[in-house]
Design a protein around this motif. Sequence first.
Motif, mmCIF file in Angstrom:
data_model
loop_
_atom_site.group_PDB
_atom_site.id
_atom_site.type_symbol
_atom_site.label_atom_id
_atom_site.label_comp_id
_atom_site.label_asym_id
_atom_site.label_seq_id
_atom_site.Cartn_x
_atom_site.Cartn_y
_atom_site.Cartn_z
ATOM 1 N N TRP A 167 0.829 -1.207 0.000
ATOM 2 C CA TRP A 167 0.000 0.000 0.000
ATOM 3 C C TRP A 167 0.862 1.256 0.000
ATOM 4 O O TRP A 167 0.558 2.220 -0.695
ATOM 5 C CB TRP A 167 -0.905 0.016 1.214
ATOM 6 N N LEU A 168 1.938 1.264 0.772
ATOM 7 C CA LEU A 168 2.801 2.435 0.829
ATOM 8 C C LEU A 168 3.539 2.652 -0.493
ATOM 9 O O LEU A 168 3.824 3.787 -0.869
ATOM 10 C CB LEU A 168 3.796 2.316 1.985
ATOM 11 N N GLN A 169 3.866 1.575 -1.208
ATOM 12 C CA GLN A 169 4.537 1.714 -2.497
ATOM 13 C C GLN A 169 3.613 2.339 -3.532
ATOM 14 O O GLN A 169 4.068 2.962 -4.487
ATOM 15 C CB GLN A 169 5.024 0.355 -2.994
ATOM 16 N N ARG A 170 2.300 2.182 -3.364
ATOM 17 C CA ARG A 170 1.357 2.735 -4.323
ATOM 18 C C ARG A 170 1.123 4.230 -4.125
ATOM 19 O O ARG A 170 0.541 4.888 -4.980
ATOM 20 C CB ARG A 170 0.022 1.999 -4.224
ATOM 21 N N LEU A 171 1.567 4.781 -3.004
ATOM 22 C CA LEU A 171 1.382 6.209 -2.752
ATOM 23 C C LEU A 171 2.273 7.034 -3.670
ATOM 24 O O LEU A 171 3.368 6.614 -4.045
ATOM 25 C CB LEU A 171 1.715 6.537 -1.295
ATOM 26 N N ASP A 172 1.812 8.227 -4.022
ATOM 27 C CA ASP A 172 2.617 9.137 -4.830
ATOM 28 C C ASP A 172 3.791 9.603 -3.992
ATOM 29 O O ASP A 172 3.696 9.834 -2.795
ATOM 30 C CB ASP A 172 1.785 10.340 -5.258
ATOM 31 N N SER A 173 4.915 9.766 -4.650
ATOM 32 C CA SER A 173 6.077 10.280 -3.957
ATOM 33 C C SER A 173 6.269 11.740 -4.299
ATOM 34 O O SER A 173 5.700 12.246 -5.274
ATOM 35 C CB SER A 173 7.333 9.480 -4.347
ATOM 36 N N GLY A 174 7.064 12.430 -3.516
ATOM 37 C CA GLY A 174 7.324 13.833 -3.770
ATOM 38 C C GLY A 174 6.510 14.725 -2.878
ATOM 39 O O GLY A 174 5.685 14.276 -2.079
ATOM 40 N N PRO A 175 6.737 16.032 -3.011
ATOM 41 C CA PRO A 175 6.014 16.976 -2.146
ATOM 42 C C PRO A 175 4.540 17.049 -2.513
ATOM 43 O O PRO A 175 4.151 16.808 -3.660
ATOM 44 C CB PRO A 175 6.720 18.305 -2.402
ATOM 45 N N SER A 176 3.741 17.369 -1.537
ATOM 46 C CA SER A 176 2.316 17.525 -1.804
ATOM 47 C C SER A 176 2.076 18.841 -2.532
ATOM 48 O O SER A 176 2.848 19.777 -2.397
ATOM 49 C CB SER A 176 1.524 17.483 -0.502
ATOM 50 N N PRO A 177 1.002 18.907 -3.317
ATOM 51 C CA PRO A 177 0.733 20.140 -4.076
ATOM 52 C C PRO A 177 0.416 21.298 -3.123
ATOM 53 O O PRO A 177 -0.240 21.124 -2.116
ATOM 54 C CB PRO A 177 -0.472 19.780 -4.932
ATOM 55 N N GLN A 178 0.910 22.467 -3.505
ATOM 56 C CA GLN A 178 0.639 23.655 -2.713
ATOM 57 C C GLN A 178 -0.665 24.262 -3.162
ATOM 58 O O GLN A 178 -0.978 24.300 -4.350
ATOM 59 C CB GLN A 178 1.783 24.675 -2.891
ATOM 60 N N GLY A 179 -1.443 24.704 -2.221
ATOM 61 C CA GLY A 179 -2.717 25.328 -2.581
ATOM 62 C C GLY A 179 -3.586 25.444 -1.361
ATOM 63 O O GLY A 179 -3.167 25.152 -0.248
#
Length: 77
Positions: free
Chosen positions: A62-74
Amino acid sequence: MAAQRSVIGPVVLVLVIFLVLLGLQSTEAVRVLPEDFARANNLASYSSSLLSERARQSMSRWLQRLDSGPSPQGPGH
């Protein structure tokens, strides 16, 4: 006051009829459980180490399926 009494009578009558019909209804068991149904439980046949290993593997997938990188700003982030 007389209008409330004229409404309460039929409502009580409908509730009594409903309760009588509900009491008359009988159901039978669709399937009879075996005597040792607790032993047939699948979880009882697995050891706790096997279950914890499977839980670790599932969480890893499940953790491998998560998007990597910073979360979108907004707004709201």
